[in-house]
Structure formats: C-alpha cells, structure tokens
Design a protein around this motif. Structure first.
Motif, PDB file in Angstrom:
ATOM      1  N   MET A   1     -57.249 -73.809  18.382  1.00 28.86           N
ATOM      2  CA  MET A   1     -57.880 -75.113  18.443  1.00 28.86           C
ATOM      3  C   MET A   1     -57.259 -75.893  19.573  1.00 28.86           C
ATOM      4  SD  MET A   1     -58.021 -78.085  15.546  1.00 28.86           S
ATOM      5  CE  MET A   1     -56.256 -78.323  15.641  1.00 28.86           C
ATOM      6  N   SER A   2     -58.077 -76.470  20.453  1.00 32.61           N
ATOM      7  CA  SER A   2     -57.583 -77.206  21.599  1.00 32.61           C
ATOM      8  C   SER A   2     -57.557 -78.695  21.307  1.00 32.61           C
ATOM      9  CB  SER A   2     -58.470 -76.919  22.823  1.00 32.61           C
ATOM     10  OG  SER A   2     -58.093 -77.736  23.902  1.00 32.61           O
ATOM     11  N   ASP A   3     -56.480 -79.377  21.765  1.00 33.35           N
ATOM     12  CA  ASP A   3     -56.378 -80.818  21.615  1.00 33.35           C
ATOM     13  C   ASP A   3     -56.660 -81.547  22.922  1.00 33.35           C
ATOM     14  OD1 ASP A   3     -53.676 -80.535  19.290  1.00 33.35           O
ATOM     15  OD2 ASP A   3     -55.775 -80.952  18.903  1.00 33.35           O
ATOM     16  N   THR A   4     -57.025 -80.773  23.964  1.00 31.32           N
ATOM     17  CA  THR A   4     -57.294 -81.378  25.263  1.00 31.32           C
ATOM     18  C   THR A   4     -58.479 -82.312  25.158  1.00 31.32           C
ATOM     19  OG1 THR A   4     -56.521 -79.355  26.288  1.00 31.32           O
ATOM     20  CG2 THR A   4     -57.735 -80.880  27.686  1.00 31.32           C
ATOM     21  N   SER A 152     -61.456 -70.413  16.013  1.00 31.00           N
ATOM     22  CA  SER A 152     -61.242 -71.458  15.022  1.00 31.00           C
ATOM     23  C   SER A 152     -61.637 -72.821  15.582  1.00 31.00           C
ATOM     24  CB  SER A 152     -59.773 -71.487  14.597  1.00 31.00           C
ATOM     25  OG  SER A 152     -59.416 -70.262  13.978  1.00 31.00           O
ATOM     26  N   VAL A 153     -62.241 -73.623  14.704  1.00 31.39           N
ATOM     27  CA  VAL A 153     -62.744 -74.932  15.121  1.00 31.39           C
ATOM     28  C   VAL A 153     -62.408 -75.948  14.033  1.00 31.39           C
ATOM     29  CG1 VAL A 153     -64.832 -76.305  15.511  1.00 31.39           C
ATOM     30  CG2 VAL A 153     -64.634 -74.036  16.527  1.00 31.39           C
ATOM     31  N   ASN A 199     -54.348 -81.765   8.929  1.00 32.66           N
ATOM     32  CA  ASN A 199     -55.441 -80.898   9.368  1.00 32.66           C
ATOM     33  C   ASN A 199     -54.914 -79.623  10.013  1.00 32.66           C
ATOM     34  OD1 ASN A 199     -57.456 -82.596   8.452  1.00 32.66           O
ATOM     35  ND2 ASN A 199     -57.717 -83.636  10.416  1.00 32.66           N
ATOM     36  N   ARG A 200     -53.834 -79.752  10.765  1.00 42.15           N
ATOM     37  CA  ARG A 200     -53.265 -78.558  11.411  1.00 42.15           C
ATOM     38  C   ARG A 200     -52.680 -77.600  10.377  1.00 42.15           C
ATOM     39  NH1 ARG A 200     -50.262 -81.528  16.538  1.00 42.15           N
ATOM     40  NH2 ARG A 200     -52.102 -81.622  17.891  1.00 42.15           N
ATOM     41  N   VAL A 201     -52.034 -78.152   9.357  1.00 40.26           N
ATOM     42  CA  VAL A 201     -51.479 -77.309   8.297  1.00 40.26           C
ATOM     43  C   VAL A 201     -52.593 -76.540   7.587  1.00 40.26           C
ATOM     44  CG1 VAL A 201     -50.313 -77.343   6.062  1.00 40.26           C
ATOM     45  CG2 VAL A 201     -49.415 -78.718   7.946  1.00 40.26           C
ATOM     46  N   VAL A 202     -53.656 -77.271   7.189  1.00 43.78           N
ATOM     47  CA  VAL A 202     -54.765 -76.625   6.479  1.00 43.78           C
ATOM     48  C   VAL A 202     -55.473 -75.623   7.398  1.00 43.78           C
ATOM     49  CG1 VAL A 202     -56.960 -77.009   5.308  1.00 43.78           C
ATOM     50  CG2 VAL A 202     -55.065 -78.582   4.936  1.00 43.78           C
ATOM     51  N   GLN A 203     -55.633 -75.978   8.677  1.00 48.18           N
ATOM     52  CA  GLN A 203     -56.265 -75.058   9.622  1.00 48.18           C
ATOM     53  C   GLN A 203     -55.499 -73.744   9.701  1.00 48.18           C
ATOM     54  OE1 GLN A 203     -59.135 -75.835  12.011  1.00 48.18           O
ATOM     55  NE2 GLN A 203     -59.067 -73.629  11.768  1.00 48.18           N
ATOM     56  N   SER A 204     -54.162 -73.832   9.725  1.00 47.46           N
ATOM     57  CA  SER A 204     -53.336 -72.620   9.761  1.00 47.46           C
ATOM     58  C   SER A 204     -53.534 -71.778   8.502  1.00 47.46           C
ATOM     59  CB  SER A 204     -51.862 -73.006   9.906  1.00 47.46           C
ATOM     60  OG  SER A 204     -51.031 -71.873   9.836  1.00 47.46           O
TER      61      SER A 204
END
Length: 624
Positions: A1-4, A152-153, A199-204
């Motif tokens: 997932m990109s944060d750019t 992943s999105v 969100n990053r934790v759940v995404q992982s």
C-alpha cells in the motif's frame, strides 16, 4: 500500500486531477492533494475510462441465490480451504466492528461474515452477501480497485469515489492462484473511523490471511508434487511467511507462490523449468534430502531456511510398507507400531498451521506436547505429525499410559530405542502415567540428550496442561522441565470455523463404512449437528453419526435417529432461528458451565464482552 500523495506540478496541470479536486472540494474536502497515488489513479479511471458520475453511482448489483449457488459449487475445493481462514479473521476482528468477506475474481462477495447488529448499517451502503464490487461499475472501492491493480489496497472514507460509500473503510488483499492470476480478494470493511496506525495493523493481518489461503490452495493443487517450503526468517513458523515451490520428480521447478517472488526478489515465471538443485546451490540431490528436515539454501548471496515435503501418494505408500513390515504379534498391546495411514484427520488452514509448527519443533529434536479436550483429535493429530515429519526408515511407536501393564515393557521399549534406530515415540494420556513409568521416561530423556542428532522424536498427549498436573502432584516437576519444548493446543470442535464441512466429511466416511452411500442428512438434522455445542468433540460427533446411520432405514437421516440426549438438549430452540444465530450454542454452553459467563466465554473462545453482547441481542429478539 502506497502513502505517496498526488500533487506535483504535472498533476495540478492535469485536467483529470483538476476535476478530481473540484469534486472533492464540492464535498468540503481538500481537493486531490490528500489522495494516495493508487486511489488518485483509480479516480482518474472512473472519470476517463468508465465515465462514472460520483454522485449517481447505482447500488451494487446483487446475485440471486440461484446465480450464486453454481459459483459456490464450482469453487467448492477452494472455499473449503478459504472459509476457515475467513472465519478466524472475523473472530479476531468482530469486537472492533469489522465485516469480513471473500470476493471472487469478478468482485462478487462469496463468503460474508458480519455481526448481526452492524449488518443493517453496512447494508445501507449496499454491502451485502452476493453484492458485486467492480471498479468499472462502483468506482474506487476496496475490492474493485484491488482486482484492478493486483495488490493490497486500502480505501478509507472519503477516498471512495461513490457518494454512498463515503463512510466506509475498506482494507483488502488479493489471493493469488496459478500463473499469478487473482483467485479472490479478502475484504475487511467497517463503518467506524480508525486512525492510520490501526488501518495499517489490520491491513497487515488481512495480507497474512491472504497468503495463508494462497499457500493452502497451492499445497492442495500440488499435493502430488515435491514441495520446497522456504522461510526468510528461521525463527518464524507462520504459514503466511512461507514461500512454496512445486518441484517435479526430475527436480525442475513447476510453479511457486507469490511469497517466493518476494523472498527471492525475482518473478516466479523466470524460475519455472530451472533445476532447484542448481538454483539453490545444493550439495546433494533432492532425492537424498530427508523430508521435513531443515536445510539451508543459498540464493543471490543470501541464506534461506527451507524444508522438503514429499507427495501424499509417496508418504502413504511408505507408511503402508513400514507399518506392514514392522507389525509383530509379540508386541505388547499397549506398545505398538502404528499404521498411520488409516487415521482420519480433516486438515484446515488453522490445523495446517498447528501441524507446521509441530513438525518444525519435532524436527529440531524438541519434544512436542499436544493438549486439548477429550475427543478433540489429539491422537490423530500426533500420528499425522509423526507421519509427515519422519521418513520411511523410522519406527513410530504408540504408548498408551493408561494401558501399560508392566514397567519392564516400557523399559524394554526405551532400551531398544536407545540402540540408534530412528524412531518417534507417541506417549498418549501422560496424565495417567504412573510414578514408576515417569521415572523410566525421565531416565530416557536424561540419558539421550542427542535426540535430534540420533533422529529420535517424542510427542506427548494430555487432556490437561502439564503444569496443572504438576500442581496436582500427578506429574514430576523434573519431568515437566524435560518435556518443555513446544506445546500445541488443539481447539475444541465447537470453535471450529468449518464445522459444517467437518460434519459433512465425517458423515461421508461413516455412511461408507456402514455401506449406505446414498444416505443423506435431513435439513433439520444438519442444523442440529452444526449448532450443538459438542462437549465430547469429534469423538462425540462421530459416535452420534454412527448411531444415526445405524438406525436409518430410508434415504434421509431424521431427527429421531440422533442420540436422544442431543435432541433433548437442543429441542427447545426453533431450528430456523438456530441457523441464523448462535443462541442455542450459547444457551447450551451456559448450562454446561453452570451459568458462569466468564467460564462460558472461554469455553466458546470469545471475549466476555462479546458474549454479553450476544446474550443481550438474543434477549432483545425474544422480547420482540
């Protein structure tokens, strides 16, 4: 997932970027500047390729039951692997108010798990079972955009293109199949706001679940091939971190999982057809490597840890030959070599992960302790681990401590074991082992500190934690310390995420054993079997099925043919309601635990807060 984030000078001069900025400003937002690149590109496709108006996107199309059923039947083998992982993911996230679903490669939600009280809220946004979420029809959304970009999105709140989904947070990960094609998408959705860190934790978590499903499916597809399982971290035994490579009998690479590309930093397609021995600079041929034994691989100047697994057919053939050659009428009935092939054990992703951990511990020379309730399948699990971990020249001996007749039997067995023969010892019901036998076992462990070198394995089975046995003075403390190496706790049947499939598999086995292949379960019987709390676990379920099949004289097993105590226990609840909630299981568990909510919550494998919430929901329904 990109944060750019978008917002360069080129972007600001781009007509599409300007239009996106205007749309977001009309919604009271900060234009396009706060959109991640991946989301910004999706918005551009919505405008230029799909010609979608953000405030006029129709509700997601929903497949009818008749349209959904053939898709589910066609994907039955895959869903059998995926469903337990989806259920486990839902149980992990339900308290945080998340919905968990599995969407097909066409964007249709095939598996759908949502707490009852949030279902209406999400349905208002069109998020329901069977709904179709493609990017070209619904605009930027977790499932559709994941399918479009193949990675992943996360689409958070106002990052959604359509106005109807602006309140949702969607975190998704693709599950890859053959030749890198997307097999399905795992989607986690909530209508609650969460910070970036959460969100990053759940995404992982979602990404790891996707890789476990991919590995399970890959292993199923290549169950007749050699399998090289690669780990980047020798300390990590999580199936999600494992890269798998299927290898032909001649040693050529056939296919690999997406994790292989990440570990080797090379596309899998470029590896196909090359020799695994040459690629990883192995000193010996694959045929000379002992299955289940850790090996070190060299690739691109990096050292990787791996194990080799052999095809099912070869394992079964070897086990049959070994078992038939070593069975002896003179062997004491409590100390016997086991024919492991006949053990019935349904492998799901949860159990597969437990088996993988047990194999790694056993291969390292550590004793493995398997615990679980009576009837949970501990013995079958231990035998399966032994079968997978040890090779063709290994003697596997099963010791039932409750049936040991004389100390000399055990002493003789241990004496033979110390003569250097590769062997695995399975000690069942150690909680029934006498003090004299404990002394013999302790002596063996003390004198044989080179177990790993000598190819000796030990699996101990108990219904109780060994530390509890020590507290009750039923196990020597020094023996506990020598047995501590690794523990595998098997979950009870009532917590199994795939209990419906377990019932179906065991029913098929039992009806064939009783030569009634055309017999089927009545719908009411199926519901009772799925929602009974099974204090006796797999053993009780299997005996109940045998009872019902033996009494059946038609084409259907009826309710009156089930054991009477089960029918009486569950008869107070309406069957239709039972199929839609956990009410009957919770009520039975509360009675079984004397009304103690804390004990019942642990018994059912959920938090006390979740159990209280479910009880209150059921009370509200009954009052209504």
């Amino acid at each position: 997932m990109s944060d750019t984030r978008a917002g360069t000078a080129t972007e600001l001069n781009d007509p599409l970027a300007i239009e996106i900025a205007n749309i977001r400003k009309s919604r009271g937002l900060n234009g396009a500047l706060d959109l991640p690149d991946l989301v910004s590109e999706s918005w551009k496709r919505c405008l230029s390729d799909y010609n979608l108006l953000p405030d006029s996107i129709p509700r997601a199309e929903v497949l009818s039951h008749s349209e959904l059923r053939p898709i589910l039947e066609e994907r039955e083998d895959f869903l059998r692997i995926a469903e337990p992982e989806i259920e486990r993911l839902f149980q992990r996230l339900v308290d945080s108010e998340y919905l968990v679903s599995l969407a097909s490669s066409q964007g249709a939600m095939l598996l759908f798990r949502c707490d009852y009280q949030y279902l209406g809220e999400l349905a208002g946004s069109g998020v329901i079972p069977g709904s179709i979420w493609t990017e070209d029809r619904q605009g930027t959304n977790g499932i559709g955009t994941c399918l479009r970009v193949g990675k992943s999105v996360s689409v958070v709140g106002t990052e959604h293109y359509g106005a109807a989904t602006q309140d949702l947070t969607c975190l998704t990960a693709p599950v890859f199949g053959r030749k890198g094609a997307i097999e399905c998408v795992i989607n986690v959705t909530t209508a609650r706001s969460a910070d970036i860190r959460m969100n990053r934790v759940v995404q992982s978590i979602v990404e790891r679940a996707a890789r476990r499903i991919e590995n399970g499916h890959f292993g199923r597809l290549h169950r007749r091939n050699l399998m090289l399982r690669i780990l980047d971290n020798a300390e990590n035994s999580d199936m999600a971190e494992e890269g798998q490579i299927a290898i032909s009998e001649s040693g050529l690479i056939l296919e690999g999982t997406s994790q292989v590309a990440r570990l080797l930093k090379q596309p899998v397609d470029e590896l196909i057809g090359t020799s695994a021995t040459e690629l990883f600079e192995l000193d010996t041929d694959l045929s000379e490597i002992r299955p289940g034994t850790p090996i070190m691989l060299q690739y691109g100047g990096k050292t990787l840890r791996a194990m080799l697994s052999v095809p099912e057919t070869r394992r079964q053939s070897a086990a049959l030959q070994t078992g038939s050659a070593r069975m002896s009428p003179a062997t004491p009935w409590a100390l016997k070599t086991v024919d492991l092939v006949k053990e019935d054990l349904r492998i799901n992703p949860v159990l597969s992960q437990a088996m993988d951990r047990a194999q790694r511990l056993l291969s390292s020379g550590l004793p493995v302790v398997v615990t679980g309730e009576t009837g949970a399948g501990k013995t079958s699990f231990a035998k399966a681990v032994a079968r997978h971990c040890f090779g063709e020249d290994t003697k596997i001996v099963f010791v039932d401590c409750a049936a040991l007749e004389a100390r000399s039997n055990l002493s003789s067995l241990f004496e033979n074991r110390l003569q250097g023969q590769r062997s695995c010892l399975i000690i069942d019901r150690i909680d029934e082992m006498s003090e004299a036998h404990q002394s013999v076992l302790l002596g063996l462990l003390e004198s044989d500190r080179q177990a790993a070198v000598n190819g000796i394995g030990m699996i101990v089975i108990s219904t109780q934690e060994l530390s509890e046995l020590v507290k009750e003075s039923r196990l020597r403390p020094d023996l506990l310390h020598r047995l501590k190496g690794g523990q595998i706790a098997l979950p009870p049947l009532r917590n199994a995420p795939d209990i419906e499939l377990t019932v179906r598999d065991l029913f098929r086995i039992e009806r064939e054993l009783q030569e009634k292949p055309d017999l089927e379960l009545d719908d009411d019987v199926r519901l009772v079997l799925q929602h009974y709390h099974w204090p006796g676990n797999l053993r009780e379920l299997r005996n109940s099925l045998r009872h019902a099949i033996a009494l059946s004289d038609g084409k259907l097993v009826r309710l009156d043919q089930l054991p009477q105590d089960i029918v009486e226990e569950i008869a107070r609840k309406d069957l239709t309601a039972r199929s839609q909630s956990e009410a009957s299981k919770i009520e039975a568990a509360l009675r079984y635990n004397g009304g103690n909510v804390s004990l019942t919550a642990r018994y059912l494998g959920m938090s006390r807060a979740t159990l209280y919430r479910k009880i209150q929901i059921q009370k509200a329904r009954e009052e209504t």
